[in-house]
Every structure is written in structure tokens, then in C-alpha cells.
Design a protein around this motif. Structure first.
Motif, PDB file in Angstrom:
ATOM      1  N   VAL A 127       0.835  -1.210   0.000  1.00  0.00           N
ATOM      2  CA  VAL A 127       0.000   0.000   0.000  1.00  0.00           C
ATOM      3  C   VAL A 127       0.862   1.250   0.000  1.00  0.00           C
ATOM      4  N   ILE A 128       1.926   1.252   0.814  1.00  0.00           N
ATOM      5  CA  ILE A 128       2.805   2.423   0.872  1.00  0.00           C
ATOM      6  C   ILE A 128       3.411   2.711  -0.496  1.00  0.00           C
ATOM      7  N   ASP A 129       3.852   1.675  -1.213  1.00  0.00           N
ATOM      8  CA  ASP A 129       4.417   1.860  -2.555  1.00  0.00           C
ATOM      9  C   ASP A 129       3.396   2.501  -3.498  1.00  0.00           C
ATOM     10  N   LYS A 130       2.141   2.043  -3.415  1.00  0.00           N
ATOM     11  CA  LYS A 130       1.101   2.595  -4.282  1.00  0.00           C
ATOM     12  C   LYS A 130       0.821   4.060  -3.936  1.00  0.00           C
ATOM     13  N   LEU A 131       0.807   4.369  -2.634  1.00  0.00           N
ATOM     14  CA  LEU A 131       0.558   5.747  -2.208  1.00  0.00           C
ATOM     15  C   LEU A 131       1.623   6.687  -2.765  1.00  0.00           C
ATOM     16  N   LYS A 132       2.877   6.250  -2.700  1.00  0.00           N
ATOM     17  CA  LYS A 132       3.973   7.074  -3.207  1.00  0.00           C
ATOM     18  C   LYS A 132       3.874   7.255  -4.727  1.00  0.00           C
ATOM     19  N   GLU A 133       3.500   6.181  -5.431  1.00  0.00           N
ATOM     20  CA  GLU A 133       3.367   6.260  -6.886  1.00  0.00           C
ATOM     21  C   GLU A 133       2.299   7.274  -7.288  1.00  0.00           C
ATOM     22  N   ILE A 134       1.208   7.319  -6.534  1.00  0.00           N
ATOM     23  CA  ILE A 134       0.111   8.229  -6.863  1.00  0.00           C
ATOM     24  C   ILE A 134       0.475   9.684  -6.561  1.00  0.00           C
ATOM     25  N   GLY A 135       1.360   9.879  -5.572  1.00  0.00           N
ATOM     26  CA  GLY A 135       1.778  11.245  -5.282  1.00  0.00           C
ATOM     27  C   GLY A 135       1.734  11.651  -3.822  1.00  0.00           C
ATOM     28  N   ALA A 136       1.475  10.708  -2.939  1.00  0.00           N
ATOM     29  CA  ALA A 136       1.471  11.033  -1.510  1.00  0.00           C
ATOM     30  C   ALA A 136       2.882  11.384  -1.044  1.00  0.00           C
ATOM     31  N   GLU A 137       2.983  12.361  -0.149  1.00  0.00           N
ATOM     32  CA  GLU A 137       4.265  12.788   0.399  1.00  0.00           C
ATOM     33  C   GLU A 137       4.175  12.867   1.923  1.00  0.00           C
ATOM     34  N   GLY A 138       5.337  12.883   2.563  1.00  0.00           N
ATOM     35  CA  GLY A 138       5.379  13.041   4.023  1.00  0.00           C
ATOM     36  C   GLY A 138       4.533  12.015   4.747  1.00  0.00           C
ATOM     37  N   ILE A 139       4.671  10.750   4.349  1.00  0.00           N
ATOM     38  CA  ILE A 139       3.838   9.680   4.939  1.00  0.00           C
ATOM     39  C   ILE A 139       4.322   9.363   6.347  1.00  0.00           C
ATOM     40  N   LEU A 140       3.424   9.487   7.296  1.00  0.00           N
ATOM     41  CA  LEU A 140       3.722   9.200   8.702  1.00  0.00           C
ATOM     42  C   LEU A 140       2.935   7.971   9.128  1.00  0.00           C
ATOM     43  N   VAL A 141       3.613   6.997   9.726  1.00  0.00           N
ATOM     44  CA  VAL A 141       2.979   5.740  10.142  1.00  0.00           C
ATOM     45  C   VAL A 141       3.055   5.612  11.659  1.00  0.00           C
ATOM     46  N   CYS A 142       1.903   5.325  12.287  1.00  0.00           N
ATOM     47  CA  CYS A 142       1.833   5.233  13.752  1.00  0.00           C
ATOM     48  C   CYS A 142       1.175   3.905  14.165  1.00  0.00           C
ATOM     49  N   PRO A 143       1.627   3.328  15.280  1.00  0.00           N
ATOM     50  CA  PRO A 143       0.946   2.130  15.800  1.00  0.00           C
ATOM     51  C   PRO A 143      -0.412   2.504  16.377  1.00  0.00           C
ATOM     52  N   ILE A 144      -1.308   1.537  16.448  1.00  0.00           N
ATOM     53  CA  ILE A 144      -2.635   1.742  17.020  1.00  0.00           C
ATOM     54  C   ILE A 144      -2.741   0.932  18.300  1.00  0.00           C
ATOM     55  N   GLU A 145      -3.124   1.571  19.380  1.00  0.00           N
ATOM     56  CA  GLU A 145      -3.213   0.877  20.670  1.00  0.00           C
ATOM     57  C   GLU A 145      -4.490   0.057  20.783  1.00  0.00           C
TER      58      GLU A 145
END
Length: 285
Positions: A263-281
Motif C-alpha cells: 500500500v505504501i508503494d502505491k501511495l507514493k506512486e500516486i503522489g502522496a508525500e510526508g507519509i507518517l505511520v503510527c501504531p494503534i493501541e
């Protein structure tokens, strides 16, 4: 007021992981003095710390309502005990191991040989399905030493990393079954306990679901928001917040960890920038 009774292993890795799960569910207990029984301070839950091998019988007898126990132990001692949730920790396998100098090609090489194990019912059933006769030796504890002292030709035991087998000059040759910690329920649970059980189970499910998901935030050009939204299917729809920079928005959503990098690769291909990933409690749905 009724109290839900849960059994967990009194020592070892399964004990530690079980207590962590209770903490993650927001349940506070104290076992500082190594009590065999204690109560939660903020949930109607009584915890019994038991020998692992005894837990299935406690469930069958209705002494406890639920338990966190290895699925391998239920297969051996309580196959009729219902499993409510697979918990995803304390994973291991029940495997056949032989001395390193044993010439092994297939399971049939064990025909009529002596096999030592702490899981006699599991081993007996398995080899019967394979139509391979064996001489079964039931022992408790230190199974891996049996071939070294001449008690057996091979063993069936729990394997996690394989280091214990290696230290005892053994090699793993076949996996009988795979196991993990599960939440099991007594077939004799009283009707009045079932509402408490559902409250507890809801908390467990929320923790388990959160462990499989990641929260993501990213900056996206406005014209790409629709395309981004189509590959973020976990929630009903992503949260979209306009940024101070004209033509850009912040998109927030949840993605499945199993598909994370795809999913992250696809997001970058489409044009997403500054992707921040956080755990969910927790994940409450």
C-alpha cells in the motif's frame, strides 16, 4: 456482583504474554507476591495462576470460566473445549525430532521405533492417521534428553526456536501441528457469566484488531485524493483535512499491516508525500 474467572499459566513466556494482554485490555491486576489467585482492581475478573497442564481440566470442570492456553494443550487434553479467539502470541509447533546422526528420509523411517513425548494422545492420533506403528513412551519434562540416555529413538515435543533441540544433538524432521495462545471457554460456563465474557472478549478483539493495523497520515495533492481513497479500504473513508498550502490536503486512514509495504508503494506512486505511520493501541468498531 458476579466475577469472571480466568486461568493463565503461572510462570513462563505464556504467563508474561497473557498478563500483557490483560494490561492492554485496560485490566489492572497485582501478582507481586506470586499469589496463585488475585482479582482485577478495575474489572470483575478473578485470575488463577495454574500449571499449564492443569488448565484444560479446570475448564472442563467449570472451575474457571475462560483461560489463555496453548492450542496444542487443548488438542491433547481438551479437544471439546471451545476456542473463542486466536491470540497470535506464544507461537510454536509440535514436531518430531531425531538424533542428528539418524538417517531420515520420511516419516516411515520411524516405523516400530520408540518415540518419547509429553503429548501421547496427539502423537498416537497423528501416527495412526499416517498408518505408522510406533512404541510410545509418555514422559513429562526434559523430553529432549530421551534419545541421549537410550530411552527413545526419537521424540515429539514443542519447538519454538529449535535451540533446545540443537543443544541436545537433535534435528527437527516433521511438524505435527502448529500452536499459538488462544482464549478458550469452559463448556460449563454459567449463563450469568456470559455477559461479562462478551465485555472481556470485546476488549480482547479491540486489542487484537489494533495489532494488525497501522494509522497513516500523508500529504496529498487535492486532485489525487480520490485515487488515494480507493486504495485505503480499511475504514469507511479516510479523514481529509485541507492544508495551509493551497491545493494540498492531509489524508488520514488505517491500513492492514499485512499489506503495509504494498500500500505504501502505491501511495507514493500516486503522489502522496510526508507519509507518517503510527501504531494503534486499540481499535473499537
Amino acid at each position: 456482583m458476579s466475577t469472571l474467572k480466568i486461568a493463565i499459566q503461572k510462570s513462563g513466556r505464556l504467563n508474561e504474554d497473557s498478563l500483557k494482554l490483560l494490561r492492554d485490555c485496560g485490566i489492572s491486576i497485582s501478582n507481586e507476591n506470586d499469589q496463585l489467585k488475585t482479582e482485577a482492581t478495575n474489572f470483575p475478573l478473578e485470575v488463577l495462576f495454574l500449571r499449564n497442564a492443569d488448565i484444560p481440566q479446570y475448564l472442563l470442570d467449570g472451575v474457571v470460566d475462560i483461560a489463555i492456553v496453548g492450542s496444542n494443550l487443548l488438542i491433547e487434553k481438551g479437544p471439546q473445549i471451545p476456542i473463542l479467539e486466536k491470540l497470535g502470541f506464544s507461537k510454536c509447533r509440535v514436531s518430531v525430532a531425531v538424533p542428528k546422526n539418524f538417517t531420515y528420509a520420511s516419516l516411515s523411517d520411524l516405523r516400530n521405533l520408540r518415540i518419547a513425548t509429553s503429548y501421547p494422545e496427539t502423537v498416537k492420533a497423528y501416527f495412526e492417521t499416517q498408518e505408522i506403528p510406533i512404541a510410545l513412551h509418555e514422559i513429562s519434562g526434559s523430553v529432549e534428553i530421551a534419545p541421549n540416555i537410550g530411552l527413545a529413538d526419537a521424540i515429539v515435543d514443542i519447538v519454538s526456536t529449535g535451540s533446545t533441540l540443537f543443544k541436545n544433538n537433535l534435528k527437527e524432521v516433521a511438524v505435527i501441528l502448529k500452536s499459538e495462545a488462544v482464549l478458550a471457554v469452559s463448556p460449563a460456563i454459567p449463563e450469568q457469566q456470559k455477559k461479562l465474557l462478551e465485555r472481556f472478549r470485546f476488549r480482547v478483539q479491540s486489542v487484537l484488531k489494533a495489532g494488525k493495523l497501522k494509522y497513516v497520515l500523508m500529504n496529498v495533492p487535492d486532485e489525487k485524493i480520490q485515487a488515494i481513497s480507493e486504495i485505503l479500504p480499511v475504514l469507511k473513508s479516510p479523514t481529509i483535512v485541507p492544508l495551509n498550502q493551497n491545493g494540498w490536503s492531509s489524508v488520514q486512514s488505517v491500513i492492514d499491516e499485512a499489506q503495509f509495504w504494498e500500500v505504501i508503494d502505491k501511495l507514493k506512486e500516486i503522489g502522496a508525500e510526508g507519509i507518517l505511520v503510527c501504531p494503534i493501541e486499540k481499535m473499537v468498531v
